[in-house]
Design a protein around this motif. Structure first.
Motif, short mmCIF file in Angstrom:
data_model
loop_
_atom_site.label_atom_id
_atom_site.label_comp_id
_atom_site.label_asym_id
_atom_site.label_seq_id
_atom_site.Cartn_x
_atom_site.Cartn_y
_atom_site.Cartn_z
N ARG A 11 0.86 -1.20 0.00
CA ARG A 11 0.00 0.00 0.00
C ARG A 11 0.89 1.25 0.00
N HIS A 14 2.09 2.00 -3.46
CA HIS A 14 0.99 2.58 -4.25
C HIS A 14 0.82 4.06 -3.90
N TRP A 15 0.81 4.36 -2.61
CA TRP A 15 0.60 5.75 -2.18
C TRP A 15 1.78 6.62 -2.59
N GLN A 18 1.12 7.62 -6.09
CA GLN A 18 0.00 8.56 -6.17
C GLN A 18 0.39 9.95 -5.65
N ARG A 277 -8.15 -0.17 2.01
CA ARG A 277 -7.65 -0.55 0.68
C ARG A 277 -6.83 0.60 0.11
N GLU A 279 -6.56 2.11 -2.77
CA GLU A 279 -7.22 3.15 -3.58
C GLU A 279 -8.12 4.03 -2.72
#
Ligand code: GLV
Length: 308
Positions: A11, A14-15, A18, A277, A279
């Protein structure tokens, strides 16, 4: 602006991606690559050690990846640091699904039919009308309210209890220690969605189990430490309680020898009722970072005195 992330690595990666796109001026470091700790102004964490906090002189805000913050040693969080918990509709949706799954299973007799099937026993049992099936939710925060809204769709008779008085449409609300036994007195299912604080630790004990009607069920979606586990096993063995669906335990993963594993009246799930999650969690984090940059109030700020 430098943020240090110390939680589940996938995670985090992913962050990081982003953040790079949404906030080119923010550096998002992934533990253990923390660099110069003096530069860190925000943390994104699940658990947090006081030793790390002590090394962050310029920390302004701690974003937890969780809805509960009991795993954060709040007594070590300096007064000028804002602690923010994760709030998002995806988490509420997951918890609502889980509560509805658990309640519907109990309401329609699935634990009974599972036991009967094991014995090749074909014996009907009929549930009562939903509006005569009483469900009580302890904890009327965002999640408790979402769960109650979900349960109301099935026309169950819904009740709620919290420390302070609430007013929710279609829900009989009770407040404080004085009204607890009245709240419990006619429940078919008790659901725990309380925050874990010094006051609520061990709250699900023999006093509560005795105040419930015989054969009532428990769904614990809070924390394992809300439950006195010995009292719960005793209540199940004595048939004071009929069934327990537990998403959490006081020690996780549950120790090999623990009685819950093989108890016929216990259904366990491994702390999956609601997870952040990548997203959905990022939408909340992004919103709060934007607010932080603009000096606006953050969403989900924890009252350090109350612990939630
Ligand atoms: C999970 O248990 C959470 O607190 O978000």
């Amino acid at each position: 602006m430098v943020i240090l992330y110390h939680s589940e690595p996938k995670r985090g990666a992913h962050w990081q991606q982003q953040i790079k796109q949404a906030f080119p001026d923010i550096e998002f470091r992934l533990w253990p690559e923390h660099g110069d700790l003096n530069e860190i102004t925000a943390l994104v964490v699940w658990q947090l050690k006081p030793e790390l906090l002590a090394q962050l002189p310029n920390l302004e805000v701690i974003f937890t990846v969780s809805a509960g913050v009991d795993q954060i040693p709040t007594e070590y969080v300096p007064k000028n640091v804002t602690l923010v918990r994760m709030i998002n509709t995806d988490l509420e949706q997951q918890l609502t699904e889980y509560a509805c799954m658990g309640v519907l299973n109990i309401y329609r007799g699935l634990p009974l039919f599972t036991a009967q099937q094991r014995n090749h026993h074909w014996k009907p049992w009929y549930c009562k009308p939903a509006n005569q099936f009483n469900i009580g939710v302890m904890g009327l925060g965002q999640q408790g309210k979402a769960v109650l809204r979900g349960l109301q769709q099935f026309h169950f008779n819904c009740k709620g209890w919290a420390r302070s008085q609430h007013d929710l449409e279609g829900v009989d609300c009770y407040a404080g220690a004085k009204e607890l036994s009245t709240f419990l007195s006619d429940l078919d299912v008790l659901i725990c969605l309380l925050p874990l604080t010094a006051e609520t630790k061990g709250i699900l004990n023999q006093d509560i189990f005795k105040a419930l009607p015989q054969g009532a069920s428990l769904i614990n979606m809070g924390r394992g430490e809300h439950v006195n586990e010995e009292d719960l096993i005793e209540a199940l063995n004595s048939e004071q309680l009929g069934y327990a669906l537990l998403d959490v335990a006081s020690v996780e993963p549950l120790p090999e020898q623990h009685a819950f594993w093989s108890h016929p009246k216990v259904q366990l799930t491994p702390h999956i009722a609601g997870i952040t999650r990548p997203e959905a969690g990022f939408i909340s984090l992004k919103e709060n970072i934007e607010r932080w940059q603009k000096g606006l109030p953050l969403l989900g700020v924890v009252d350090l005195n109350q612990g939630y």
